[in-house]
Design a protein around this motif. Sequence first.
Motif, short mmCIF file in Angstrom:
data_model
loop_
_atom_site.label_atom_id
_atom_site.label_comp_id
_atom_site.label_asym_id
_atom_site.label_seq_id
_atom_site.Cartn_x
_atom_site.Cartn_y
_atom_site.Cartn_z
N THR A 103 0.83 -1.20 0.00
CA THR A 103 0.00 0.00 0.00
C THR A 103 0.87 1.26 0.00
OG1 THR A 103 -1.83 -1.13 1.08
CG2 THR A 103 -1.78 1.26 1.29
N ASP B 19 -4.59 -2.40 -5.31
CA ASP B 19 -4.12 -2.74 -3.97
C ASP B 19 -5.03 -3.84 -3.41
OD1 ASP B 19 -2.67 -2.61 -1.68
OD2 ASP B 19 -3.26 -0.58 -1.13
N GLY C 154 -5.94 -5.05 2.20
CA GLY C 154 -5.75 -5.75 3.46
C GLY C 154 -6.18 -7.21 3.47
N GLU D 284 -4.90 -10.16 1.83
CA GLU D 284 -3.91 -10.77 0.97
C GLU D 284 -4.34 -12.16 0.52
OE1 GLU D 284 -3.18 -8.52 3.11
OE2 GLU D 284 -1.83 -7.20 2.00
MG MG Z 1 -2.05 -2.94 2.06
#
Ligand code: MG
Length: 176
Positions: free
Chosen positions: A24, A65, A68, A70
């Motif tokens: 990020t 992105d 959060g 993954e």
């Molecule tokens: Mg991130």
Amino acid sequence: SLQDSFQTRIFKIIVIGDSNVGKTCLSYRFCGGKFLKNPEATIGVDFRERTVQLDGENIKLQIWDTAGQERFRKSMVEHYYRNVHAVIFVYDVTNLASFESLPEWIEECSHHAVPPVVPRILVGNKCDLGRGEVPTSLAQRLADSYNFPLFETSAKDPAEKEHVDAIFLTLAYKLK
Ligand code: MG
Ligand code: GDP
């Protein structure tokens, strides 16, 4: 034609790697020009954009992105990898485990990316903290085995700002 010269081409670039490696912050450094102080606050952001001029042509880079998450649910994986133009694999140079995860990420990408073969690069982040756990020679060997270019940088260090730009612009040149 004159018409064409005013068109902006859009390229989708995805950033992949373990949680906390700085994906990020790297994307924000390139698109926002700064070091992002609280990346947690950007959860929910799908992508950031920056338009650059290359040889008089407008190129919009859309940097995706992982928000959060993954490890995606299956439906998200398809969404993320669809119509991708380039891939940046990121590891943290101070975290060997994040480096050792790379083959798994590269494998996942190879299974899902549509189209399957796109420019791919490897980025070792957090070099401002030293290169303790992942020596350049080790990273270079992995990069060579996949035939990916390797870059080592820092999203945090202001002195690396131009280098981060150069990494993304290298991809943009390959795509145009
Ligand atoms: Mg991130
Ligand atoms: P992501 O989970 O891969 O998206 O990682 P983030 O971008 O959220 O960054 C994770 C943590 O690492 C945050 O605390 C950032 O402040 C920190 N971080 C990111 N990039 C760097 C860097 O280049 N150097 C240092 N020292 N810390 C960084």
